[in-house]
Design an enzyme around this catalytic site. Sequence first.
Site, PDB file in Angstrom:
ATOM      1  N   ASN A 110       0.747  -4.995  -2.293  1.00  0.00           N
ATOM      2  CA  ASN A 110       0.751  -5.243  -0.854  1.00  0.00           C
ATOM      3  C   ASN A 110       0.672  -3.925  -0.086  1.00  0.00           C
ATOM      4  OD1 ASN A 110       3.230  -4.731   1.130  1.00  0.00           O
ATOM      5  ND2 ASN A 110       4.044  -4.868  -0.949  1.00  0.00           N
ATOM      6  N   PHE A 114       4.624  -2.821   7.390  1.00  0.00           N
ATOM      7  CA  PHE A 114       5.719  -3.162   8.316  1.00  0.00           C
ATOM      8  C   PHE A 114       5.221  -3.989   9.507  1.00  0.00           C
ATOM      9  CE2 PHE A 114       8.435   0.890   7.251  1.00  0.00           C
ATOM     10  CZ  PHE A 114       8.720   0.357   6.011  1.00  0.00           C
ATOM     11  N   SER A 177       8.822   2.674   1.456  1.00  0.00           N
ATOM     12  CA  SER A 177       7.582   1.907   1.507  1.00  0.00           C
ATOM     13  C   SER A 177       6.408   2.866   1.372  1.00  0.00           C
ATOM     14  CB  SER A 177       7.462   1.158   2.831  1.00  0.00           C
ATOM     15  OG  SER A 177       6.133   0.698   2.963  1.00  0.00           O
ATOM     16  N   ASN A 179       3.478   2.214   2.362  1.00  0.00           N
ATOM     17  CA  ASN A 179       2.437   1.802   3.308  1.00  0.00           C
ATOM     18  C   ASN A 179       2.603   2.353   4.712  1.00  0.00           C
ATOM     19  OD1 ASN A 179       1.193   0.187   1.270  1.00  0.00           O
ATOM     20  ND2 ASN A 179       2.870  -1.275   1.553  1.00  0.00           N
ATOM     21  N   THR A 180       3.569   3.233   4.902  1.00  0.00           N
ATOM     22  CA  THR A 180       3.727   3.945   6.170  1.00  0.00           C
ATOM     23  C   THR A 180       3.584   5.421   5.828  1.00  0.00           C
ATOM     24  OG1 THR A 180       5.174   2.253   7.098  1.00  0.00           O
ATOM     25  CG2 THR A 180       5.319   4.426   8.088  1.00  0.00           C
ATOM     26  N   LYS A 219      17.219   2.543   0.306  1.00  0.00           N
ATOM     27  CA  LYS A 219      16.270   1.958  -0.662  1.00  0.00           C
ATOM     28  C   LYS A 219      15.237   2.990  -1.075  1.00  0.00           C
ATOM     29  CE  LYS A 219      13.378  -2.069  -1.508  1.00  0.00           C
ATOM     30  NZ  LYS A 219      13.012  -3.404  -1.042  1.00  0.00           N
ATOM     31  N   ASN A 248      11.839   0.004  -4.703  1.00  0.00           N
ATOM     32  CA  ASN A 248      10.734  -0.554  -3.946  1.00  0.00           C
ATOM     33  C   ASN A 248       9.512  -0.691  -4.878  1.00  0.00           C
ATOM     34  OD1 ASN A 248       9.011  -1.205  -1.654  1.00  0.00           O
ATOM     35  ND2 ASN A 248      10.487  -0.097  -0.393  1.00  0.00           N
TER      36      ASN A 248
HETATM   37  C1  LIG Z   1       4.433  -8.679   0.027  1.00  0.00           C
HETATM   38  C2  LIG Z   1       5.607  -7.730  -0.104  1.00  0.00           C
HETATM   39  C3  LIG Z   1       6.158  -7.175   1.047  1.00  0.00           C
HETATM   40  C4  LIG Z   1       7.247  -6.310   0.946  1.00  0.00           C
HETATM   41  N1  LIG Z   1       7.798  -5.795   2.092  1.00  0.00           N
HETATM   42  C5  LIG Z   1       8.892  -4.986   2.001  1.00  0.00           C
HETATM   43  C6  LIG Z   1       9.523  -4.497   3.172  1.00  0.00           C
HETATM   44  O1  LIG Z   1       9.130  -4.811   4.296  1.00  0.00           O
HETATM   45  N2  LIG Z   1      10.601  -3.682   3.016  1.00  0.00           N
HETATM   46  C7  LIG Z   1      11.097  -3.333   1.795  1.00  0.00           C
HETATM   47  O2  LIG Z   1      12.095  -2.607   1.716  1.00  0.00           O
HETATM   48  N3  LIG Z   1      10.520  -3.803   0.663  1.00  0.00           N
HETATM   49  C8  LIG Z   1       9.438  -4.610   0.743  1.00  0.00           C
HETATM   50  N4  LIG Z   1       8.863  -5.095  -0.415  1.00  0.00           N
HETATM   51  C9  LIG Z   1       9.401  -4.649  -1.721  1.00  0.00           C
HETATM   52  C10 LIG Z   1      10.378  -5.644  -2.313  1.00  0.00           C
HETATM   53  O3  LIG Z   1      11.505  -5.816  -1.497  1.00  0.00           O
HETATM   54  C11 LIG Z   1      10.831  -5.169  -3.726  1.00  0.00           C
HETATM   55  O4  LIG Z   1      11.558  -3.967  -3.578  1.00  0.00           O
HETATM   56  C12 LIG Z   1       9.660  -4.912  -4.666  1.00  0.00           C
HETATM   57  O5  LIG Z   1       8.647  -5.859  -4.482  1.00  0.00           O
HETATM   58  C13 LIG Z   1      10.086  -4.947  -6.136  1.00  0.00           C
HETATM   59  O6  LIG Z   1      10.652  -6.200  -6.469  1.00  0.00           O
HETATM   60  P1  LIG Z   1       9.827  -7.409  -7.133  1.00  0.00           P
HETATM   61  O7  LIG Z   1       9.096  -6.844  -8.319  1.00  0.00           O
HETATM   62  O8  LIG Z   1      10.864  -8.433  -7.491  1.00  0.00           O
HETATM   63  O9  LIG Z   1       8.878  -7.901  -6.095  1.00  0.00           O
HETATM   64  C14 LIG Z   1       7.773  -5.966  -0.332  1.00  0.00           C
HETATM   65  C15 LIG Z   1       7.206  -6.536  -1.484  1.00  0.00           C
HETATM   66  C16 LIG Z   1       6.141  -7.415  -1.386  1.00  0.00           C
HETATM   67  C17 LIG Z   1       5.556  -8.012  -2.632  1.00  0.00           C
END
Ligand SMILES: Cc1cc2nc3c(=O)[nH]c(=O)nc-3n(C[C@H](O)[C@H](O)[C@H](O)COP(=O)(O)O)c2cc1C
Length: 342
Positions: A110, A114, A177, A179-180, A219, A248
């Site tokens: 992704n 934000f 993140s 993406n920023t 985080k 993350n």
């Molecule tokens: C579509 C998507 C959007 C996410 N947006 C955020 C976010 O806004 N803030 C954040 O701290 N982590 C964000 N994450 C990261 C997740 O909170 C998590 O840390 C990461 O995906 C690893 O866990 P997972 O393998 O169970 O998905 C996002 C993940 C995905 C897949």
Amino acid sequence: MYKLLQKILFLLPPEAAHDLTLTSLSLLDKIGVLELFKPKYSAVPIKVMGIDFPNPVGLAAGLDKNGEYISALSNLGFGFIEIGTVTPRAQPGNPKPRIFRLVKAKAIINRMGFNNHGIDNLVENVNKVRGAGFKGILGINIGKNLNTAVDNATKDYLIGLRQAYRYADYITVNISSPNTPGLRTLQFGAELNALLSAIKNEQMSLALEFKKYVPVAIKVAPDLTDAEIQGVAEALLSNNVDALIATNTTLSRDAVQGMAHAEEAGGLSGEPVKERSTKVIAQFYKYLKDQIPIIGVGGISSAQDAQDKLDAGASLVQVYSGLIYQGPSLIKQILKAQNTKH
Ligand SMILES: Cc1cc2nc3c(=O)[nH]c(=O)nc-3n(C[C@H](O)[C@H](O)[C@H](O)COP(=O)(O)O)c2cc1C
């Protein structure tokens, strides 16, 4: 049942499937159906950061960025819900498409960037759900706006902290993140120390003002070297941070090379980040021991995966991608296993 639903959902573009799922869940919640199916094994209480969690399985940030689906999501059995990332001002995020499924790898890439309606809207939503009787544990994850320079990021985090303070059980400072642009540089050296100390000062004055101490978690990314992990751990300890969330998404594509969408820009989550995330938790635990609790996240898609994170030193876990691939029964599975352990 979820397998069938998933077949249909996976025919849709990921973001459309995401929106449809959350809207449907919310509807099912409103008519009382979710409550009926809430896992029986939801009570495995644990105290972390001074908070009593009904169980150790949380929803990771990013699924409910604006706090619009808190009640529905918590009725899936989660012990806590982390909403956000939210920024001081509303912003659209990156152009679509910005979520990609790598089904073979049970992964997601992704680059949402934000997208959110801003902190004022989020606290309004929290206020509403609390007013309607929601009593669950809520984390609010804060970030900086894209058009705030990284050098001024502290200002945005302090706005987020102040606005979220009254409404959150804990607040997560997201500096990981991918993406920023530039955000991840806040994880290092003098920038990290300056940010953490400004946040601690503000947290202490808010605690006096509101007569309530709200813990702050940081985080981090999985893409940290051993030396960087040690540096972050020292900064967390010296600034009395309340918790660490690891991790993350990753920038690494090693595990998905050659697959469709593997070269899309953004953060990779799901199975391919699992081992790295567990390793990062274990390394952090070596430095933090029991002084600062760890919330483990990254690639959890079974009860064993959750247990591996707990064994590596995490006190709580969170899931996101596993929920997309396994459905809500994943929560039940983990809770059942935790229940039989106790
Ligand atoms: C579509 C998507 C959007 C996410 N947006 C955020 C976010 O806004 N803030 C954040 O701290 N982590 C964000 N994450 C990261 C997740 O909170 C998590 O840390 C990461 O995906 C690893 O866990 P997972 O393998 O169970 O998905 C996002 C993940 C995905 C897949």
